[in-house]
Design a protein around this motif. Structure first.
Motif, mmCIF file in Angstrom:
data_model
loop_
_atom_site.group_PDB
_atom_site.id
_atom_site.type_symbol
_atom_site.label_atom_id
_atom_site.label_comp_id
_atom_site.label_asym_id
_atom_site.label_seq_id
_atom_site.Cartn_x
_atom_site.Cartn_y
_atom_site.Cartn_z
ATOM 1 N N GLY A 21 30.425 86.981 -32.920
ATOM 2 C CA GLY A 21 30.793 85.780 -33.672
ATOM 3 C C GLY A 21 32.291 85.633 -33.848
ATOM 4 N N CYS A 22 32.970 86.740 -34.164
ATOM 5 C CA CYS A 22 34.418 86.681 -34.382
ATOM 6 C C CYS A 22 35.179 86.423 -33.085
ATOM 7 C CB CYS A 22 34.904 87.978 -35.025
ATOM 8 S SG CYS A 22 34.333 88.214 -36.729
ATOM 9 N N ILE A 50 32.587 77.989 -37.840
ATOM 10 C CA ILE A 50 31.143 78.220 -37.768
ATOM 11 C C ILE A 50 30.859 79.555 -37.095
ATOM 12 C CG2 ILE A 50 28.999 77.412 -36.693
ATOM 13 C CD1 ILE A 50 30.032 74.549 -37.082
ATOM 14 N N SER A 51 31.584 79.857 -36.020
ATOM 15 C CA SER A 51 31.372 81.113 -35.303
ATOM 16 C C SER A 51 31.752 82.325 -36.146
ATOM 17 C CB SER A 51 32.171 81.111 -33.991
ATOM 18 O OG SER A 51 31.751 80.090 -33.137
ATOM 19 N N ILE A 52 32.948 82.268 -36.753
ATOM 20 C CA ILE A 52 33.422 83.418 -37.531
ATOM 21 C C ILE A 52 32.705 83.494 -38.871
ATOM 22 C CG2 ILE A 52 35.421 84.469 -38.666
ATOM 23 C CD1 ILE A 52 37.172 83.209 -36.505
ATOM 24 N N GLY A 53 32.722 82.377 -39.618
ATOM 25 C CA GLY A 53 32.133 82.398 -40.954
ATOM 26 C C GLY A 53 30.623 82.470 -40.948
ATOM 27 N N ALA A 225 24.451 78.111 -33.723
ATOM 28 C CA ALA A 225 25.846 78.268 -34.134
ATOM 29 C C ALA A 225 26.674 78.987 -33.076
ATOM 30 C CB ALA A 225 25.917 79.036 -35.457
ATOM 31 N N MET A 226 26.045 79.826 -32.245
ATOM 32 C CA MET A 226 26.771 80.498 -31.175
ATOM 33 C C MET A 226 26.743 79.695 -29.882
ATOM 34 S SD MET A 226 26.092 84.599 -31.564
ATOM 35 C CE MET A 226 24.297 84.504 -31.581
ATOM 36 N N ALA A 227 25.626 78.990 -29.630
ATOM 37 C CA ALA A 227 25.485 78.271 -28.365
ATOM 38 C C ALA A 227 26.479 77.127 -28.244
ATOM 39 C CB ALA A 227 24.051 77.752 -28.220
ATOM 40 N N VAL A 228 26.661 76.370 -29.315
ATOM 41 C CA VAL A 228 27.551 75.205 -29.248
ATOM 42 C C VAL A 228 29.001 75.618 -28.986
ATOM 43 C CG1 VAL A 228 28.443 73.214 -30.510
ATOM 44 C CG2 VAL A 228 26.016 73.794 -30.653
#
Length: 255
Positions: A21-22, A50-53, A225-228
């Protein structure tokens, strides 16, 4: 009180979740610095937050809490505070990224302020998420370990932002994901070590839901949240290196 009721493999899974994510979010932050317009810059920063948080911080916390238990006694969670912790995590990280990643020009004060805001976002998410915890009894925290968790998050988040945003080598940007993942994971378990629980066998069973009851929707949302952001990064044109400043030609000397 146990932190690895399902085994220590959960620590590895939580850390890798945070790293992915980070790293993905920091890649979006790099794209934001080279965006063609303020509107595109904000879009990239939203994806980064969105990715990090959402994934690097909140989902990591969720995965790690799957191993938390109080043997022989139920553990429940308040849904509202759990959702609130996710919202606070994403919005706080966004604020930090706007400071450090919203401009193409380097600035030490922006890096320092962005690192503090992002590091505090990790702590805000963790302790808000822990306020959703319901057990047979009550619990508090040891102040020294709480302070240490804040320092870990702020220092490592600042280092990760510096690696990712201000250095050009891809390997260092990937390293930034591992550094920030270590910050999030280290902060989480330091914060968990600070817990001091007072269990009461005679207390009524806590209200709320079991963590496994909302496991499926959480991971569905995490996948989205990761795909986008991942698709956005893969489809983005390669970042062109900045052209060196033009050197004015020397004026001809008239004899």
């Amino acid at each position: 009180m146990e932190h690895f009721a399902l085994g220590h493999w959960l620590l590895v899974l939580a850390y890798l979740t945070s790293v992915v994510g980070c790293a993905l979010g920091l890649a979006c932050a790099v794209q934001a610095r080279h965006a063609a317009s303020p509107r595109h810059r904000m879009r990239w920063l939203v994806l980064a937050a969105i990715s990090i948080g959402g994934v690097g911080i909140w989902l990591m916390h969720f995965v790690a809490m799957l191993g938390f238990s109080t043997p022989g006694m139920p553990v429940r969670y308040d849904v509202f505070r759990t959702v609130l912790s996710a919202i606070l995590s994403v919005s706080s990280v966004f604020a930090g990224l706007v400071v450090v990643g919203g401009r193409a020009k380097f600035g030490w004060w922006r890096l320092a302020l962005g690192g503090v805001i992002t590091g505090l976002a990790v702590n805000l998410m963790h302790y808000t998420g822990m306020s959703a915890l319901r057990v047979k009894g009550d619990f508090g925290y040891e102040g020294g370990l709480v302070a240490l968790s804040v320092v870990i998050a702020v220092v490592a988040a600042t280092a990760a932002l510096w690696f990712a945003v201000f250095l050009d080598r891809l390997s260092l940007r990937l390293l930034a994901g591992f550094v920030m993942g270590a910050a999030v994971t280290g902060m989480h378990y330091t914060g968990m070590a600070a817990i001091r629980m007072n269990m009461n066998m005679n207390a009524p069973d806590p209200a709320g839901v079991e963590v496994f009851s909302f496991l499926f929707p959480v991971f569905v949302l995490a996948a989205i949240a990761m795909a986008v952001p991942l698709c956005a990064v893969l489809m983005a044109p390669p970042i062109k290196p900045e052209a060196p400043a033009a050197v004015p030609a020397e004026k001809a000397v008239t004899v």
